[in-house]
Scaffold this active site. Structure first.
Site, PDB file in Angstrom:
ATOM      1  N   HIS A  48      32.369  33.987  53.799  1.00  0.00           N
ATOM      2  CA  HIS A  48      33.619  34.296  53.087  1.00  0.00           C
ATOM      3  C   HIS A  48      34.837  33.689  53.787  1.00  0.00           C
ATOM      4  O   HIS A  48      35.898  33.564  53.162  1.00  0.00           O
ATOM      5  CB  HIS A  48      33.826  35.806  52.978  1.00  0.00           C
ATOM      6  CG  HIS A  48      33.172  36.451  51.786  1.00  0.00           C
ATOM      7  ND1 HIS A  48      33.397  36.039  50.489  1.00  0.00           N
ATOM      8  CD2 HIS A  48      32.325  37.516  51.694  1.00  0.00           C
ATOM      9  CE1 HIS A  48      32.714  36.827  49.653  1.00  0.00           C
ATOM     10  NE2 HIS A  48      32.050  37.727  50.362  1.00  0.00           N
ATOM     11  N   GLU A  66      31.978  35.657  45.355  1.00  0.00           N
ATOM     12  CA  GLU A  66      30.655  36.134  45.775  1.00  0.00           C
ATOM     13  C   GLU A  66      29.518  35.157  45.497  1.00  0.00           C
ATOM     14  O   GLU A  66      28.600  35.032  46.306  1.00  0.00           O
ATOM     15  CB  GLU A  66      30.379  37.505  45.152  1.00  0.00           C
ATOM     16  CG  GLU A  66      31.368  38.597  45.587  1.00  0.00           C
ATOM     17  CD  GLU A  66      31.418  38.847  47.091  1.00  0.00           C
ATOM     18  OE1 GLU A  66      30.488  38.432  47.814  1.00  0.00           O
ATOM     19  OE2 GLU A  66      32.407  39.468  47.543  1.00  0.00           O
ATOM     20  N   TYR A  73      27.080  37.692  42.217  1.00  0.00           N
ATOM     21  CA  TYR A  73      26.406  37.297  43.452  1.00  0.00           C
ATOM     22  C   TYR A  73      25.253  36.325  43.190  1.00  0.00           C
ATOM     23  O   TYR A  73      25.287  35.172  43.602  1.00  0.00           O
ATOM     24  CB  TYR A  73      25.843  38.540  44.164  1.00  0.00           C
ATOM     25  CG  TYR A  73      26.886  39.413  44.815  1.00  0.00           C
ATOM     26  CD1 TYR A  73      27.128  39.324  46.181  1.00  0.00           C
ATOM     27  CD2 TYR A  73      27.636  40.325  44.076  1.00  0.00           C
ATOM     28  CE1 TYR A  73      28.074  40.133  46.801  1.00  0.00           C
ATOM     29  CE2 TYR A  73      28.579  41.135  44.692  1.00  0.00           C
ATOM     30  CZ  TYR A  73      28.798  41.034  46.050  1.00  0.00           C
ATOM     31  OH  TYR A  73      29.732  41.820  46.659  1.00  0.00           O
ATOM     32  N   HIS A 133      26.700  36.159  55.396  1.00  0.00           N
ATOM     33  CA  HIS A 133      27.451  36.358  54.158  1.00  0.00           C
ATOM     34  C   HIS A 133      28.944  36.568  54.440  1.00  0.00           C
ATOM     35  O   HIS A 133      29.795  35.853  53.898  1.00  0.00           O
ATOM     36  CB  HIS A 133      26.875  37.553  53.396  1.00  0.00           C
ATOM     37  CG  HIS A 133      27.575  37.843  52.109  1.00  0.00           C
ATOM     38  ND1 HIS A 133      27.112  37.390  50.890  1.00  0.00           N
ATOM     39  CD2 HIS A 133      28.717  38.516  51.837  1.00  0.00           C
ATOM     40  CE1 HIS A 133      27.946  37.777  49.934  1.00  0.00           C
ATOM     41  NE2 HIS A 133      28.925  38.473  50.478  1.00  0.00           N
ATOM     42  N   GLU A 134      29.242  37.519  55.299  1.00  0.00           N
ATOM     43  CA  GLU A 134      30.659  37.826  55.541  1.00  0.00           C
ATOM     44  C   GLU A 134      31.360  36.652  56.237  1.00  0.00           C
ATOM     45  O   GLU A 134      32.515  36.355  55.963  1.00  0.00           O
ATOM     46  CB  GLU A 134      30.818  39.124  56.342  1.00  0.00           C
ATOM     47  CG  GLU A 134      30.142  40.350  55.723  1.00  0.00           C
ATOM     48  CD  GLU A 134      30.420  40.582  54.238  1.00  0.00           C
ATOM     49  OE1 GLU A 134      31.466  40.121  53.744  1.00  0.00           O
ATOM     50  OE2 GLU A 134      29.571  41.209  53.574  1.00  0.00           O
ATOM     51  N   GLU A 187      34.568  41.224  54.282  1.00  0.00           N
ATOM     52  CA  GLU A 187      34.979  39.990  54.961  1.00  0.00           C
ATOM     53  C   GLU A 187      36.429  40.007  55.423  1.00  0.00           C
ATOM     54  O   GLU A 187      37.147  39.025  55.233  1.00  0.00           O
ATOM     55  CB  GLU A 187      34.729  38.819  54.012  1.00  0.00           C
ATOM     56  CG  GLU A 187      35.599  38.789  52.727  1.00  0.00           C
ATOM     57  CD  GLU A 187      35.003  39.544  51.545  1.00  0.00           C
ATOM     58  OE1 GLU A 187      34.216  40.483  51.759  1.00  0.00           O
ATOM     59  OE2 GLU A 187      35.357  39.182  50.401  1.00  0.00           O
ATOM     60  N   GLY A 196      27.919  47.114  52.616  1.00  0.00           N
ATOM     61  CA  GLY A 196      27.157  46.464  53.673  1.00  0.00           C
ATOM     62  C   GLY A 196      28.126  45.800  54.632  1.00  0.00           C
ATOM     63  O   GLY A 196      28.085  45.998  55.846  1.00  0.00           O
ATOM     64  N   ASP A 199      35.669  47.338  40.237  1.00  0.00           N
ATOM     65  CA  ASP A 199      34.448  47.603  40.991  1.00  0.00           C
ATOM     66  C   ASP A 199      33.216  47.619  40.072  1.00  0.00           C
ATOM     67  O   ASP A 199      32.092  47.433  40.527  1.00  0.00           O
ATOM     68  CB  ASP A 199      34.552  48.918  41.782  1.00  0.00           C
ATOM     69  CG  ASP A 199      35.542  48.806  42.956  1.00  0.00           C
ATOM     70  OD1 ASP A 199      35.986  47.665  43.240  1.00  0.00           O
ATOM     71  OD2 ASP A 199      35.884  49.834  43.566  1.00  0.00           O
ATOM     72  N   ARG A 239      26.335  54.175  52.422  1.00  0.00           N
ATOM     73  CA  ARG A 239      26.408  52.836  51.834  1.00  0.00           C
ATOM     74  C   ARG A 239      26.048  52.912  50.354  1.00  0.00           C
ATOM     75  O   ARG A 239      24.946  53.311  49.990  1.00  0.00           O
ATOM     76  CB  ARG A 239      25.446  51.919  52.585  1.00  0.00           C
ATOM     77  CG  ARG A 239      25.506  50.483  52.146  1.00  0.00           C
ATOM     78  CD  ARG A 239      24.654  49.614  53.044  1.00  0.00           C
ATOM     79  NE  ARG A 239      24.575  48.270  52.543  1.00  0.00           N
ATOM     80  CZ  ARG A 239      23.793  47.334  53.051  1.00  0.00           C
ATOM     81  NH1 ARG A 239      23.037  47.631  54.110  1.00  0.00           N
ATOM     82  NH2 ARG A 239      23.760  46.128  52.533  1.00  0.00           N
TER      83      ARG A 239
HETATM   84  N1  BES Z   1      33.391  41.494  49.473  1.00  0.00           N
HETATM   85  C1  BES Z   1      32.159  42.173  49.415  1.00  0.00           C
HETATM   86  C2  BES Z   1      32.283  43.672  49.394  1.00  0.00           C
HETATM   87  C3  BES Z   1      33.034  44.226  48.202  1.00  0.00           C
HETATM   88  C4  BES Z   1      32.849  43.723  46.932  1.00  0.00           C
HETATM   89  C5  BES Z   1      33.900  45.274  48.380  1.00  0.00           C
HETATM   90  C6  BES Z   1      33.554  44.244  45.864  1.00  0.00           C
HETATM   91  C7  BES Z   1      34.602  45.796  47.311  1.00  0.00           C
HETATM   92  C8  BES Z   1      34.437  45.272  46.043  1.00  0.00           C
HETATM   93  C9  BES Z   1      31.243  41.792  50.586  1.00  0.00           C
HETATM   94  O1  BES Z   1      31.378  40.473  50.995  1.00  0.00           O
HETATM   95  C10 BES Z   1      29.835  41.942  50.114  1.00  0.00           C
HETATM   96  O2  BES Z   1      29.459  41.249  49.212  1.00  0.00           O
HETATM   97  N2  BES Z   1      29.063  42.834  50.733  1.00  0.00           N
HETATM   98  C11 BES Z   1      27.673  43.077  50.390  1.00  0.00           C
HETATM   99  C12 BES Z   1      26.768  42.542  51.439  1.00  0.00           C
HETATM  100  C13 BES Z   1      26.265  41.170  51.225  1.00  0.00           C
HETATM  101  C14 BES Z   1      25.246  40.812  52.297  1.00  0.00           C
HETATM  102  C15 BES Z   1      25.746  40.861  49.862  1.00  0.00           C
HETATM  103  C16 BES Z   1      27.447  44.569  50.380  1.00  0.00           C
HETATM  104  O3  BES Z   1      28.319  45.310  50.807  1.00  0.00           O
HETATM  105  O4  BES Z   1      26.387  44.989  49.940  1.00  0.00           O
HETATM  106 ZN    ZN Z   2      30.637  39.108  49.610  1.00  0.00          ZN
END
Ligand code: BES
Ligand code: ZN
Length: 638
Positions: free
Chosen positions: A333, A352, A415, A329-330, A305, A302, A407, A589
């Site tokens: 961060h 998170e 979260y 959200h971003e 950051e 999504g 991952d 996505r």
């Molecule tokens: N930092 C994360 C994305 C991420 C997490 C990339 C773990 C690689 C490994 C980013 O801040 C995030 O949490 N993105 C969410 C969106 C958010 C609104 C919850 C996403 O991509 O869904």
């Molecule tokens: Zn995040």
């Protein structure tokens, strides 16, 4: 003397040197002269690096972007410092499928001599260690290298995969451990570095990085960047494409391909308000500009950051700002994650969980409490739904990821369980005290990477021990070290959602037809809750009635479309199949595509359709998304 400034003057040209000197002083204030900055290393199971002996302090990167060969080729110069007595220690870097052509060292920053190095065997998760022999006194290491076309952290897009259809596009995604696939580095979040970069691209394209970007830079295929604040490697990012820029305020703006940029600017026009709302509670925004970059639809997340330049999926451009919680959200961060960073990936919830908590506070400040509560209630719903499917070991905030891909830790636990824990603290100690505590936390650990233990120590000293009677109500160890959700956890409620549920019930009991559901003014969040409130199994007539009344198959809102498509697969609602196929072949996505493939794979016919769609879609997905879906479909004949 200010080494970094001098260094930058030499490599990046005069124009950058003067402002940098001033900024680097602030950097040094916050790291070198801050006695609380940790120098000792913590064990990180996801890195081969040895930061307890040698630390990288600064990176100077020179890259050529070769679209024809799909490689990044160039030189990384690392400024290093020995931090232990072990003068024999080599420098061990993380790499993954990098071609290392030459490694040299220097003790004066000018004269380089070749040194010996070895690349260890390739581990599927970790990549390969690059071990470099370091003569005593050496403080620079220069590495000539190129990336592999299949690098896990880089996606190369054909013109057909972009909005403009004319030019290729490339972008990186370094979190969690993919920086090593495009830069040889100590790829552990406990090591923070400053960086400068020079990137050469085809003349008509623009390069942007997670660093200072000048929105008015001439497009000449030769771009310079500097990041004066020390950041972890997972926040280093680069994108190159036919990008234009729209300003959103004095320090914010958006980059996107020309066909997308105006829509993006409208969608994100509240960004400056969000920054101000965050600053009021958590202290100044410390990174200069805050810009957004909207990527092509194959972006696997999504949002990401990347400091000073959030990367975002175009699937949040709903046209009505209904999905801008992603910006909140971003942006959040910039405090939780980028200022105070998880030291290892088992501490990911510090990034998170805190960020989701801040995100909701920003939404509350800018759009009001009802909106924030709806998001919190949706979050708790998703958390409970996922909890039921997770092994106990994966329900723990302070998760043990030894031997696993970090991952894998990216569930709703860090979260939503993380955010719920902070909300529990807020509700117990009161908002005023908790706000003061969090602001103090960001100030105390500014530009540092910390472990869960360090957070718990800080929490104890600065909040729990001050109010022991209130502290007794919170099972802190249970929150952090045990599976499940404590019974005393907050339950966000929304009156609007209660109304939606009662409409859903009336419709399900056939007391009213769908046309009588007062949905005309429902927000996206109310729609999502409505869909959540329906039973898993809906008969064909009910599906049809909803679709004919509300045109859900054609919804242009990616979150609503996703939920509807999940329901359509579950209930074998064929009229939605063409849309499903279109969705899966145009969007990459991971949060959307992985569950859709999972749902399809539950039946033999579904699995067959999934394989047919995936065969076409796979070449357009990002390596990170491919890895996830390959696992779901047990794909092994590419
Ligand atoms: N930092 C994360 C994305 C991420 C997490 C990339 C773990 C690689 C490994 C980013 O801040 C995030 O949490 N993105 C969410 C969106 C958010 C609104 C919850 C996403 O991509 O869904
Ligand atoms: Zn995040």
């Amino acid at each position: 003397m200010n080494k970094i400034a001098l260094f930058v003057c030499l490599v990046s040209g005069l124009c950058l040197a003067i402002p940098l000197v001033a900024e680097v002083h602030t950097t040094e204030d916050s790291t070198k002269s801050n006695p609380s900055v940790r120098q000792h290393a913590v064990k990180d199971f996801h890195s081969y690096a040895n930061p307890g002996d040698v630390r990288v302090r600064h990176l100077n990167l020179e890259l050529e972007v070769l679209f024809g060969e799909k490689i990044l080729k160039g030189i990384a110069i690392l400024s290093i410092e020995r931090v232990s007595q072990n003068t024999q220690a080599p420098l061990i870097l993380d790499t993954r499928t990098l071609n290392i052509a030459k490694v040299e060292t220097s003790s004066d920053g000018t004269n380089y001599t070749p040194t010996t190095f070895t690349v260890g065997s390739l581990d599927k998760i970790l990549g390969a260690p690059l071990t470099i022999k370091l003569p005593e006194k050496v403080d620079r290491v220069r590495i000539n290298y190129s990336t592999d076309p299949g690098a896990s952290g880089v996606q190369w897009l054909e013109p057909s995969q972009t909005a403009g259809k004319k030019d290729p596009f490339v972008f990186t995604q370094s979190e969690s451990i993919h920086a090593r696939s495009w830069i040889p580095l100590q790829d552990t979040p406990q090591v923070r570095i400053t960086y400068t970069a020079r990137v050469r691209t085809p003349r008509n394209l623009l390069a942007v990085m997670s660093a200072e970007n000048d929105p008015r830079t001439p497009r000449d295929g030769d771009y310079h960047f500097w990041m004066p604040q020390p950041i972890p490697s997972y926040l280093i990012a680069l994108a190159v494409g036919d990008l234009s820029f729209r300003s959103l305020g004095r320090r914010t703006g958006v980059y996107a391909e020309p066909p997308v940029v105006d829509k993006a600017a409208r969608e994100f026009s509240d960004t400056e308000k969000m920054i101000q709302a965050t600053e009021r509670v958590y202290g100044p925004y410390r990174w200069g500009r805050y810009d957004l970059l909207v990527l092509p639809p194959s972006f696997p997340y999504g949002g990401m950051e990347n400091p000073r330049l959030t990367f975002a999926t175009p699937t949040v451009l709903a046209g009505d700002k209904s999905l801008v919680s992603l910006v909140a959200h971003e942006l959040a961060h910039s405090w939780s994650g980028n200022l105070v960073t998880n030291a290892t990936w088992r501490d990911f919830w510090l990034n998170e969980g805190f960020t989701v908590y801040l995100e909701r506070r920003i939404l509350e400040a800018v759009y009001g409490r009802p909106r924030a509560e709806m998001e919190a209630a949706l979050g708790r719903h998703d958390l409970e739904e996922e909890l039921a499917t997770l092994d106990e070991r994966d329900q723990i905030l302070h998760i043990d990821l030894t031997g696993r891909d970090p991952d894998a830790g990216s569930t709703n636990i860090p979260y939503e369980k993380g955010a719920l824990f902070l909300r529990h603290l807020e509700e117990t100690f009161g908002r005023e005290r908790f706000d003061r505590f969090l602001r103090g936390y960001f100030d105390h650990f500014t530009f540092q990477s910390i472990t869960t233990e360090e957070f718990v120590d800080y929490l104890k000293k600065n909040l729990l021990d001050k109010y022991p009677q209130l502290a007794a109500r919170i099972p802190v160890a249970q929150w952090i070290e045990e599976p499940g959700i404590p019974a005393s956890a907050p339950k966000p409620t929304s009156p609007a959602f209660a109304r939606v549920e009662s409409e859903a019930r009336r419709w399900l009991r056939n007391e009213i037809p769908a046309a009588k559901i007062p949905a005309a003014r429902w927000t996206t969040q109310e729609w999502l809750h409505f869909l959540n409130s329906l039973p898993q199994a809906l008969d064909r007539k009910k599906m049809e009635e909803l679709d004919e009344t509300f045109h859900l198959t054609r919804s242009g809102n990616s979150e609503i479309a996703f939920q509807w498509l999940m329901m359509s697969i579950r209930n074998r609602y064929e009229p939605a199949y063409p849309r499903l196929e279109e969705f899966l072949t145009s969007i990459g996505r991971r949060k959307f595509i992985k569950p859709l493939y999972e749902e399809l794979a539950k039946t033999p016919e579904g699995k067959e359709r999934a394989m047919a769609i995936y065969r076409r879609a796979r070449p357009t997905y990002h390596p990170i998304a491919v890895a996830s879906v390959d696992e779901v479909l047990k794909w092994n004949n590419p």
